[in-house]
Design a protein around this motif. Structure first.
Motif, PDB file in Angstrom:
ATOM      1  N   ASP B  30      13.640 -24.829  96.946  1.00  0.00           N
ATOM      2  CA  ASP B  30      12.802 -24.566  98.122  1.00  0.00           C
ATOM      3  C   ASP B  30      12.700 -25.795  99.034  1.00  0.00           C
ATOM      4  O   ASP B  30      12.479 -25.674 100.230  1.00  0.00           O
ATOM      5  CB  ASP B  30      11.396 -24.119  97.683  1.00  0.00           C
ATOM      6  CG  ASP B  30      11.432 -22.777  96.952  1.00  0.00           C
ATOM      7  OD1 ASP B  30      12.461 -22.085  97.044  1.00  0.00           O
ATOM      8  OD2 ASP B  30      10.443 -22.441  96.272  1.00  0.00           O
ATOM      9  N   GLU B 165       1.949 -26.790  99.325  1.00  0.00           N
ATOM     10  CA  GLU B 165       2.107 -25.355  99.575  1.00  0.00           C
ATOM     11  C   GLU B 165       3.398 -24.802  98.952  1.00  0.00           C
ATOM     12  O   GLU B 165       3.428 -23.673  98.466  1.00  0.00           O
ATOM     13  CB  GLU B 165       2.103 -25.126 101.087  1.00  0.00           C
ATOM     14  CG  GLU B 165       1.579 -23.756 101.463  1.00  0.00           C
ATOM     15  CD  GLU B 165       1.535 -23.578 102.985  1.00  0.00           C
ATOM     16  OE1 GLU B 165       0.890 -24.418 103.646  1.00  0.00           O
ATOM     17  OE2 GLU B 165       2.160 -22.621 103.465  1.00  0.00           O
ATOM     18  N   GLU B 168       2.574 -24.259  95.328  1.00  0.00           N
ATOM     19  CA  GLU B 168       1.653 -23.145  95.108  1.00  0.00           C
ATOM     20  C   GLU B 168       2.371 -21.812  95.325  1.00  0.00           C
ATOM     21  O   GLU B 168       2.210 -20.871  94.552  1.00  0.00           O
ATOM     22  CB  GLU B 168       0.430 -23.271  96.031  1.00  0.00           C
ATOM     23  CG  GLU B 168      -0.682 -22.309  95.644  1.00  0.00           C
ATOM     24  CD  GLU B 168      -1.972 -22.560  96.421  1.00  0.00           C
ATOM     25  OE1 GLU B 168      -2.021 -23.500  97.235  1.00  0.00           O
ATOM     26  OE2 GLU B 168      -2.926 -21.790  96.196  1.00  0.00           O
ATOM     27  N   THR B 169       3.196 -21.770  96.364  1.00  0.00           N
ATOM     28  CA  THR B 169       3.943 -20.534  96.640  1.00  0.00           C
ATOM     29  C   THR B 169       4.887 -20.203  95.485  1.00  0.00           C
ATOM     30  O   THR B 169       4.970 -19.062  95.039  1.00  0.00           O
ATOM     31  CB  THR B 169       4.764 -20.700  97.942  1.00  0.00           C
ATOM     32  OG1 THR B 169       3.875 -21.144  98.973  1.00  0.00           O
ATOM     33  CG2 THR B 169       5.410 -19.388  98.357  1.00  0.00           C
ATOM     34  N   LEU B 172       2.848 -18.891  92.532  1.00  0.00           N
ATOM     35  CA  LEU B 172       2.308 -17.548  92.736  1.00  0.00           C
ATOM     36  C   LEU B 172       3.414 -16.490  92.740  1.00  0.00           C
ATOM     37  O   LEU B 172       3.180 -15.343  92.367  1.00  0.00           O
ATOM     38  CB  LEU B 172       1.495 -17.492  94.030  1.00  0.00           C
ATOM     39  CG  LEU B 172       0.231 -18.361  93.994  1.00  0.00           C
ATOM     40  CD1 LEU B 172      -0.506 -18.308  95.325  1.00  0.00           C
ATOM     41  CD2 LEU B 172      -0.705 -17.954  92.853  1.00  0.00           C
ATOM     42  N   ARG B 173       4.612 -16.908  93.168  1.00  0.00           N
ATOM     43  CA  ARG B 173       5.728 -15.975  93.131  1.00  0.00           C
ATOM     44  C   ARG B 173       6.126 -15.662  91.689  1.00  0.00           C
ATOM     45  O   ARG B 173       6.663 -14.616  91.388  1.00  0.00           O
ATOM     46  CB  ARG B 173       6.930 -16.612  93.851  1.00  0.00           C
ATOM     47  CG  ARG B 173       7.513 -15.678  94.892  1.00  0.00           C
ATOM     48  CD  ARG B 173       8.626 -16.244  95.736  1.00  0.00           C
ATOM     49  NE  ARG B 173       9.332 -17.382  95.230  1.00  0.00           N
ATOM     50  CZ  ARG B 173       9.727 -18.385  96.009  1.00  0.00           C
ATOM     51  NH1 ARG B 173       9.449 -18.385  97.293  1.00  0.00           N
ATOM     52  NH2 ARG B 173      10.400 -19.397  95.509  1.00  0.00           N
ATOM     53  N   ARG B 184      -4.374 -19.877  91.398  1.00  0.00           N
ATOM     54  CA  ARG B 184      -4.726 -20.595  92.636  1.00  0.00           C
ATOM     55  C   ARG B 184      -5.826 -21.614  92.330  1.00  0.00           C
ATOM     56  O   ARG B 184      -5.760 -22.773  92.736  1.00  0.00           O
ATOM     57  CB  ARG B 184      -5.198 -19.587  93.693  1.00  0.00           C
ATOM     58  CG  ARG B 184      -4.667 -19.869  95.085  1.00  0.00           C
ATOM     59  CD  ARG B 184      -5.075 -18.781  96.064  1.00  0.00           C
ATOM     60  NE  ARG B 184      -3.995 -17.839  96.293  1.00  0.00           N
ATOM     61  CZ  ARG B 184      -4.079 -16.527  96.122  1.00  0.00           C
ATOM     62  NH1 ARG B 184      -5.216 -15.981  95.701  1.00  0.00           N
ATOM     63  NH2 ARG B 184      -3.056 -15.771  96.370  1.00  0.00           N
TER      64      ARG B 184
END
Lengths: 609, 195
Positions: B30, B165, B168-169, B172-173, B184
């Motif tokens: 990413d 971010e 975190e993304t 959560l994915r 979170r």
């Protein structure tokens, strides 16, 4: 968009993309995830077979019918399938037949580190070795083409490090696909599927010619399609390498010329000779056996270094290849290692049966029979019965061997009783034939079948004993006790795996039985199955604990030492780690002073849960 | 801007080490780098030591790191940091969870679990920075003890000074939808604890 896929996930994707429509496998680390992932694609059928030979036979039948097929297994599984493998090489196939052999250099989860490339030479079929997930995916398609063009089985060889490493692959969302039934069976398609002696004699020279033709393919189209390639760099040194080892070579010596062989058998010897003549010094870097090196040397090509500097034993690593290339004079200096960490003594952390494991009470009891019985074990989680605190296993060699070993020991006049221990999936894999043999030849062995309702060690796969298929459908559930009775076993008892005294009693009865083999089916679901239910956690009443050590001897990771000392013994009292405890009660049952019980007895259930 | 990073995730089977290393590798992608990760499962995983290698680079070769060259050691269990610290390069960094999981060699034999203060002092002698995280109580505070791995990733994201971010993304994915909130919260607590 790129996604990270493991080698096994990539093989599954590649198989689907290459039009494999039927695949069969027996679970075995590191191969298991191939079928688990393939099973999720549309328009295909994927199954767990009861063993690797069955898996290969299934694939052979499908390939004889014209389907593109794949069978997957761990390296030692190929030994089980070898009988059919050697012959299907002679008959050849109609649809593609891909045998995925997942080798395990370093024995990370296996009983040996055999190099299955040797099977390709032995059986006279090609072997393809990808080096990362992207290649694993693409090379399945190439393997399918080679299989159909030359009507040969093709081995796609992976290793633990490839199977269980993730690397980037272009993402693909599978489109809908309907399952295509076979065309009507065509007896006149020129394929001789009946390997009678006369056919085998006629086929042998054709197989030799086929091998030459595939070597020619490897030297030409093999380079065009990228399964083999040369990365030119400095030409003072040229390195021939293959599979995952290429990654170490590229990282450490990417500035040198590299011949990467994606097809490790048969070899494009003329191309290797050309490469050798274009460099001053040739080095072969490969994992395990000097498989490529010996063939190159036999062809009269001068190899300056190979297994003289690269270890033959164990998994290769950056460090091992670095050391080898240093010894070969390619690298100026070895990597300076930091001093070993000796400031603090770090205790070992051996693997253990999980908290709640249904094998625990059995091994707790089995160890008590050690003096009077010889214990033949088998392959599965219960192999850990060989380790402390049980040390209740005298012999383990391969899948399904326990019953045959126990029988042979008894029939050779063993002074001690013989107890075989085997799991449910292993029983269906290769335990039924030796049991039939023991019944037939009438030995008084005891056989404990540890039925934890799943194939556990490889990560909870279904098997004939659970009746659920790989693709989640209801198959037929085979009753182990009924199988044993049907074979003529006159003592067949089922027992609750967590009932310590009941397991002990039935074991004693089985040992006393004198009318052929006695079978005990120890039933209890693996903690990772939905059939396993957490119970109120255990708690040690420190006021009662006398540090006798009984609970520690059940070998549960949730039993730990408390900070409180029992003055009489000077030892630490026991405690239960509430994070780990499943409430199986085995420790409670063995405590002679009733110091262990459900935590609610102390009014702290809330806290413990 | 990080261009090359070798990380070693270690802990005990069942702690979520493999999931965390999966996520860390994904974050590498990413962030626009190549990434690989490598682990071994099977026999050793049953209550035994788990190790997983994560490598970020413009083009990663070997999926495993080399002993003595690891940039960041992520130890999910206290004494495992000691077992693996010689993989760290001189000047490398450590994130260590204070959680102790007693090995069988301690409970059924005579081995001794190392003293925390002595172990941490020794680790500090080997690393340029040691971040000590008390991940288990934080995970409990977040609402689920299985978020220890999210707490550890949060600490790593802070240490690496990367875009929170992205992490975190990626987390959560990966986690089931119904655990999104608790993760979170765990991520927030982990960031705060390491910051």
């Amino acid at each position: 968009m790129k996604v990270l896929l493991s080698g096994n996930e990539a093989i599954a994707l590649g198989a689907w993309e290459a039009g494999i429509q039927y695949a069969s496998a027996y679970p075995g680390t590191p191969s298991t995830e191939i079928l688990e992932n393939f099973a999720r694609y549309p328009g295909i059928r994927a199954e767990w077979a009861s063993n690797e030979k069955v898996a290969l036979d299934n694939a052979v039948g499908a390939a004889f019918g014209g389907a593109r097929t794949l069978a997957a297994m761990k390296h030692v599984g190929v030994n089980v399938a070898a009988d059919s493998l050697m012959s299907v090489s002679y008959t050849g196939v109609k649809g593609a037949l891909i045998l995925v052999s997942a080798d395990d250099p370093g024995c990370l989860s296996s009983q040996n580190e055999q190099d299955n490339r040797q099977y390709a030479r032995f059986g006279k079929f090609p072997c393809i070795d990808p080096a990362d997930s992207d290649e694993a995916r693409r090379f399945v398609g190439i393997a399918v083409d080679v299989s159909e063009q030359f009507r040969t089985p093709v081995m796609l060889r992976t290793t633990t490090r490839l199977s269980h490493s993730k690397s980037a692959v272009e993402a693909r969302v599978p489109d809908a696909r309907e399952f295509k039934p076979l065309s009507p069976f065509d007896r006149e398609d020129g394929l001789d599927r009946t390997i009678l002696p006369e056919v085998a004699r006629r086929r042998h020279p054709e197989i030799e010619a086929r091998l030459n033709a595939i070597a020619e393919w490897s030297a030409t189209e093999g380079f065009d399609c990228g399964v083999n390639r040369i990365e030119w760099g400095e030409t003072d040194i040229g390195i021939v390498t293959s599979g995952i080892t290429y990654q170490y070579v590229r990282e450490l010596a990417g500035h040198k010329s590299i011949l990467k062989l994606g097809m490790s058998y048969p070899l494009p010897l003329d191309r290797i000779r050309e490469f050798a003549e274009s460099v001053d010094t040739l080095i072969v870097v490969e994992e395990l056996d000097p498989f490529i090196e010996e063939q190159i040397r036999a062809a009269g090509i001068v190899v300056a270094h190979g297994k003289d500097v690269i270890p033959i034993c164990g998994e290769l690593t950056l460090a091992a290849v670095r050391q080898g290339l240093y010894e070969a004079g390619l690298l100026a200096a070895p990597l300076e290692q930091p001093a070993p960490f000796e400031d603090v003594t770090v205790p070992r952390r051996p693997p253990a049966l999980c908290p709640g494991c249904p094998h625990r009470a059995f091994f707790y009891n089995l160890r008590r029979h050690k003096r009077k019985a010889v214990l033949a074990g088998d392959i599965g989680c219960y192999s850990m019965g060989a380790m402390p605190p049980y040390e209740a296993m005298d012999m383990v060699i391969s899948m399904g061997a326990s019953i045959g070993m126990a029988h042979g020991f008894a029939r050779a006049g063993g002074q001690e009783s013989a107890i075989a221990t085997i799991g449910d999936s292993t029983f269906f894999h290769s335990g039924m034939a030796p049991l039939a043999s023991a019944v037939y030849n009438r030995s008084n062995i005891a056989v404990a079948i540890l039925d934890n309702r799943i194939t556990a060690m490889t990560g909870q796969q279904q098997n004939p004993g659970t009746g659920i298929t790989l693709q989640g459908e209801q198959g037929h559930e085979i009753d182990i006790a009924m199988v044993c009775r049907a074979m003529g076993v006159t003592f067949v008892e089922e027992v609750n795996a967590w009932d310590v005294n009941a397991v002990n009693k039935v074991l004693r009865d089985a040992l006393a039985h004198e009318d052929g083999p006695a079978v005990v089916v120890v039933r209890g679901a693996c903690v990772f199955t939905p059939h396993f239910h957490l119970q109120p956690k255990m708690h040690v009443d420190l006021a009662k604990c006398v540090t006798c050590g009984s609970c520690f001897r059940v070998g549960c990771p949730a039993i730990i030492k408390s900070d409180e000392i029992y003055p009489t013994s000077g030892k630490q009292k026991a405690a239960v780690d509430p994070l780990l405890c499943t409430g199986c009660t085995v420790c409670m049952q063995v405590c002679p002073v009733q110091a262990i019980g459900p935590a609610e007895r102390e009014g702290s259930l809330q806290e413990a849960l | 801007m990080i261009t090359n990073l070798d990380m070693l995730f270690v802990g005990v089977g069942g702690q979520g080490v493999l999931t965390a290393s999966d996520i860390a590798a994904q974050v590498g992608l990413d962030l626009g780098l190549d990434a690989k990760k490598s682990e071994v499962h099977g026999f050793a995983q049953r209550g035994g030591v788990v190790d997983s290698h994560v490598r970020w680079a413009p083009a990663v070769g070997s999926p495993t790191c080399e002993k003595g060259t690891v940039d960041v050691l992520m130890a999910f269990e206290l004494l495992e940091a000691g077992r693996w610290v010689d993989w760290l390069r001189p000047g490398g960094m450590i994130v260590v969870n204070r959680q102790q999981i007693t090995p069988m060699s301690v409970s059924i034999a005579n081995a001794v679990y190392p003293d925390e203060a002595a172990l941490l002092a020794a680790l500090r002698g080997r690393a340029s920075k040691v971040v000590v995280v008390d991940a288990l109580p934080l995970a409990e505070e977040a609402g689920n003890t299985r978020t220890v791995n999210t707490i550890m990733l949060a600490a790593l994201s802070t240490l690496l000074e990367t875009d929170a971010e992205v992490w975190e993304t990626a987390i959560l994915r990966r986690v089931p939808q119904r655990y999104a909130d608790v993760n979170r919260e765990a991520f927030r607590l982990g960031r705060a604890a390491a910051g």
